[in-house]
Every structure is written in C-alpha cells, then in structure tokens.
Design an enzyme around this catalytic site. Sequence first.
Site, PDB file in Angstrom:
ATOM      1  N   GLY A  34     112.351  45.939  19.518  1.00 21.52           N
ATOM      2  CA  GLY A  34     112.976  47.149  18.979  1.00 21.52           C
ATOM      3  C   GLY A  34     112.882  48.343  19.904  1.00 21.52           C
ATOM      4  O   GLY A  34     113.015  48.226  21.132  1.00 21.52           O
ATOM      5  N   ASP A  36     110.311  50.071  20.682  1.00 18.78           N
ATOM      6  CA  ASP A  36     109.122  49.942  21.536  1.00 18.78           C
ATOM      7  C   ASP A  36     109.491  49.213  22.841  1.00 18.78           C
ATOM      8  O   ASP A  36     109.175  49.690  23.951  1.00 18.78           O
ATOM      9  CB  ASP A  36     108.070  49.146  20.735  1.00 18.78           C
ATOM     10  CG  ASP A  36     106.670  49.226  21.308  1.00 18.78           C
ATOM     11  OD1 ASP A  36     106.461  49.977  22.269  1.00 18.78           O
ATOM     12  OD2 ASP A  36     105.783  48.530  20.767  1.00 18.78           O
ATOM     13  N   GLY A 121     112.830  49.193  11.101  1.00 15.25           N
ATOM     14  CA  GLY A 121     113.364  47.995  11.744  1.00 15.25           C
ATOM     15  C   GLY A 121     112.507  46.791  11.364  1.00 15.25           C
ATOM     16  O   GLY A 121     112.484  46.375  10.204  1.00 15.25           O
TER      17      GLY A 121
HETATM   18  N1  AR6 Z   1     116.780  54.104  20.212  1.00 13.49           N
HETATM   19  C1  AR6 Z   1     116.619  54.586  18.968  1.00 13.49           C
HETATM   20  N2  AR6 Z   1     116.298  53.813  17.905  1.00 13.49           N
HETATM   21  C2  AR6 Z   1     116.150  52.490  18.135  1.00 13.49           C
HETATM   22  C3  AR6 Z   1     116.300  51.905  19.415  1.00 13.49           C
HETATM   23  C4  AR6 Z   1     116.625  52.776  20.486  1.00 13.49           C
HETATM   24  N3  AR6 Z   1     116.776  52.333  21.721  1.00 13.49           N
HETATM   25  N4  AR6 Z   1     116.087  50.567  19.293  1.00 13.49           N
HETATM   26  C5  AR6 Z   1     115.835  50.318  17.996  1.00 13.49           C
HETATM   27  N5  AR6 Z   1     115.872  51.466  17.290  1.00 13.49           N
HETATM   28  P1  AR6 Z   1     111.702  49.005  15.203  1.00 13.49           P
HETATM   29  P2  AR6 Z   1     109.417  49.446  13.384  1.00 13.49           P
HETATM   30  C6  AR6 Z   1     115.653  51.716  15.857  1.00 13.49           C
HETATM   31  O1  AR6 Z   1     111.848  47.596  14.772  1.00 13.49           O
HETATM   32  O2  AR6 Z   1     110.250  49.065  12.223  1.00 13.49           O
HETATM   33  C7  AR6 Z   1     108.160  46.630  17.479  1.00 13.49           C
HETATM   34  O3  AR6 Z   1     108.154  45.311  17.912  1.00 13.49           O
HETATM   35  C8  AR6 Z   1     115.839  50.572  14.892  1.00 13.49           C
HETATM   36  O4  AR6 Z   1     117.220  50.382  14.579  1.00 13.49           O
HETATM   37  O5  AR6 Z   1     111.844  49.331  16.641  1.00 13.49           O
HETATM   38  O6  AR6 Z   1     108.569  50.674  13.286  1.00 13.49           O
HETATM   39  C9  AR6 Z   1     106.787  47.294  17.572  1.00 13.49           C
HETATM   40  O7  AR6 Z   1     106.045  46.814  18.674  1.00 13.49           O
HETATM   41  C10 AR6 Z   1     115.097  51.108  13.674  1.00 13.49           C
HETATM   42  O8  AR6 Z   1     115.921  52.029  12.945  1.00 13.49           O
HETATM   43  O9  AR6 Z   1     110.255  49.613  14.765  1.00 13.49           O
HETATM   44  C11 AR6 Z   1     106.166  46.917  16.268  1.00 13.49           C
HETATM   45  O10 AR6 Z   1     105.567  45.635  16.317  1.00 13.49           O
HETATM   46  C12 AR6 Z   1     113.963  51.919  14.296  1.00 13.49           C
HETATM   47  O11 AR6 Z   1     114.306  52.077  15.672  1.00 13.49           O
HETATM   48  C13 AR6 Z   1     107.306  46.918  15.308  1.00 13.49           C
HETATM   49  O12 AR6 Z   1     108.470  46.633  16.080  1.00 13.49           O
HETATM   50  C14 AR6 Z   1     112.610  51.260  14.179  1.00 13.49           C
HETATM   51  O13 AR6 Z   1     112.740  49.855  14.355  1.00 13.49           O
HETATM   52  C15 AR6 Z   1     107.499  48.277  14.657  1.00 13.49           C
HETATM   53  O14 AR6 Z   1     108.509  48.190  13.693  1.00 13.49           O
END
Ligand code: AR6
Length: 173
Positions: A34, A36, A121
């Site tokens: 995601g 991260d 996410g």
């Molecule tokens: N820019 C902005 N937002 C984004 C981007 C980007 N480039 N990429 C994804 N999103 P997530 P979580 C959005 O899954 O739910 C990771 O593996 C995405 O659409 O990134 O907090 C970490 O290491 C969503 O709306 O984070 C943890 O293990 C939002 O970012 C876990 O995922 C968050 O999605 C954390 O899960």
Amino acid sequence: MVLERIKIVQGDITKQQVDAIVNAANSSLLGGGGVDGAIHRAAGPQLLAECQTLNCCATGEAKITRGYNLPAKWVIHTVGPIWRGGDNREEELLARCYRSCLTIAESYEIKTIAFPAISTGAYGFPVERAAPIALGEVKQFLESKEAIAQVIFVCFGADKYHCYDKSVKEMTG
Ligand code: AR6
C-alpha cells in the site's frame, strides 16, 4: 477559518510538495504494501535504514524520519488500528494517530503536512467512518494551534475522495 487550512486532493502522496507526509505503516516500521510500500520505493533504501533504528511503533503512536528522495523533507510514520468490527477501540486509536502525527509535526516546526487515509486499505477500516474522524481530529488540532498552515488529505482513488468531500460538506453544514 480553520477549514481553509484543510485541503482534499485525489492523488499519490509520494508526489506531494509538503514539509512532511504521513505513512500508514505497521508496528515494525520496516515497510509493507500500500502507501507504505509506495513511500519506501520513492524515498529509497536510506528510509528503511533509518526505520531500522526506531525500534517499532505502537498503534496510535507516531515516529519521524527524513524523507530522503521524496519531495517531502520528513516522513511521519504512524500505525493505524486493524478494523475488527468497531468494538475494539478502533475509532479512538485512529483519532490518536492523527493527533500523534500533528503533535510531532508541531514540534518539528512543520508547516505543511499530507495524510493518507490511515487504516482504510489493508487494515480494513471503513472509509465512511474513518473520514469524519480524520477531519474532526485535524480541525480540532488546527483550531488550537496556529503553527501548521496546511493539512492535505491525499485520497488514492475517486471513491475515497468523494467520501472525504462529503464529510467536509457535512462538517460545514
Ligand atoms: N498515495 C496515497 N494514498 C495511497 C497510496 C499512495 N501512493 N497508496 C495507497 N494509498 P494501506 P493501512 C491509500 O493499505 O490500511 C501496509 O502494508 C489506500 O488506498 O496503505 O493503514 C502497512 O505496512 C488507502 O486508502 O494502509 C501495513 O501493514 C490508504 O492509503 C498496512 O498496510 C491506506 O491503505 C497498513 O494498512
């Protein structure tokens, strides 16, 4: 007006020209998928090297590193709650993430900061419930502190953007 200091955009947080971007990390702070994964890819390997010195991060807390190859000077890493149905302090912990990030931002004299939709996410937090928490916490913080000039919510995709937009409109009545 506090809401003039809050902006909602659709896009990629790694491209934002701000002092700090927030990473939705996991408690190891050692990267993941995601947002991260995107942040680590854009910042380069020095980000992981610095994260390895931080010794993890608890849910609701935040830690800061440099931004390396990102346009942003700083990355504030926070760990959102995993959604487990809503009765496990998820809302309180999500609110705490936003407060923790803003408190660090203030102490580093950060003026502009961009947030992703933390926990919405892989961690499964419903965005319709997360957006009003995110906006409410930021609004409350900005009301009491002048130092942060602009907070940008970066929504990845149109659905999340519309959800944030609707929440702002509900807040303003
Ligand atoms: N820019 C902005 N937002 C984004 C981007 C980007 N480039 N990429 C994804 N999103 P997530 P979580 C959005 O899954 O739910 C990771 O593996 C995405 O659409 O990134 O907090 C970490 O290491 C969503 O709306 O984070 C943890 O293990 C939002 O970012 C876990 O995922 C968050 O999605 C954390 O899960």
